[in-house]
Design a protein around this motif. Structure first.
Motif: not given
Length: 302
Positions: A259-260, A264, A269, A272-273, A290, A296
């Motif tokens: 993640y970036k 994670s 994620v 965060k999404y 995101h 990923d």
């Protein structure tokens, strides 16, 4: 942050013990702090559960998934209205403009098709079929009103599982995907309600009989990640969805994902999404959303 997914099979009862869940099974008792738990999956027909424990689940935003005799999720219990500004979030949802929803849905579907292309490429499907999917991806418009998602899905599944394959077939692939998608759906539902959003108010899905329209919207980019996980760890390992296979699918949400540029986990994620989705709707900027990428996940998966 709660992180545990608890799978309970053929327990005599589960109840509240101080701030823990007490699980009685085969003459033994097991205890898990409620603050650690995100999701509980129940299998078996004889488990007794107390209403006091259900109330505690609600307060701790713990999702409970109920499985049938075939071990497939058929029901979900979750809390309601625990977010401190739920009323404001719901008011914002109600006034989402159609143009705003169409743009965000375009971004979501392009992420999903992009991940399907990545998995199809990993499976070495014929180049002409990959090019068809890439063409569908490039033609997704706001609201996907030309249904490029549906066209891409048909090419995707038929290329991977055979030209006669449909999602209605009774086979290990479909049983595994149904189970896996239900796990994703439950995890997203927990986060959506935790953010004070109403699950039934979606950006694309709007079925009046569906209480999880928004969840079904937001889980779309994660489906190809589950397809990859199932291919790697389930298909070819057993002729049916065994207990060990179900545990492996459940473990998907605990897996590492980039993640970036930092490592994670899938469930983190997801949070965060959903958070980025809320921000994108509040700012009317779909580019804030995101990006979920299969690459990923594959990069970190071992």
């Amino acid at each position: 942050m709660s992180w545990r997914t608890i799978h309970i099979k053929e327990s005599e009862y589960i109840r509240l013990k101080l701030d823990n869940i007490e699980i009685a099974k085969e003459g033994e008792k097991y205890y898990v702090p409620l603050s650690d738990i995100a999701i509980i999956i129940l299998e078996g027909n004889d488990t007794v559960i107390t209403t006091k424990l259900l109330s505690a689940f609600s307060k701790h935003n713990i999702i409970v998934i109920i499985c049938d005799d075939k071990y497939l999720p058929t029901g979900m219990y979750m809390g309601y209205g625990n977010y401190h500004r739920s009323a404001k979030r719901v008011q914002q949802q109600v006034i989402w403009a159609e143009e705003q929803k169409d743009l965000i849905w375009q971004y979501i579907i392009k992420q999903k098709i992009s991940n399907q292309i990545a998995f199809a490429s990993y499976r070495d499907i014929p180049q002409e079929r990959l090019e068809m999917m890439i063409e569908f991806y490039s033609k997704v418009i706001p609201g996907d009103k030309n249904n490029r998602e549906g066209h891409a899905a048909k090419v995707y599944f038929n290329s991977i599982y055979g030209s006669d394959f449909t999602r209605d077939d009774y086979c290990l692939e479909n049983i595994s995907m149904n189970f896996g998608y239900a796990i994703i759906r439950s995890a997203i539902a927990r986060i959506v309600t935790g953010q004070g959003l109403m699950t039934m108010i979606g950006v694309f899905h709007c079925n009046e009989y569906n209480s999880f329209n928004l969840v079904d919207d937001l889980m779309e980019p994660f489906r190809p990640l589950m397809d990859y996980w199932i291919h790697k760890h389930i298909i070819g390992k057993s002729e049916y969805l065994s207990y060990e296979s179900r545990l492996k699918i459940i473990d998907f949400i605990n897996q590492p994902i980039k993640y970036k540029a930092t490592k994670s986990t899938v469930d983190q994620v997801m949070l965060k999404y959903v958070t980025s989705f809320v921000k994108s709707m509040e700012t009317s900027d779909p580019e804030v959303l995101h990006e979920i990428q299969l690459s990923d996940f594959m990069e970190e998966e071992v």
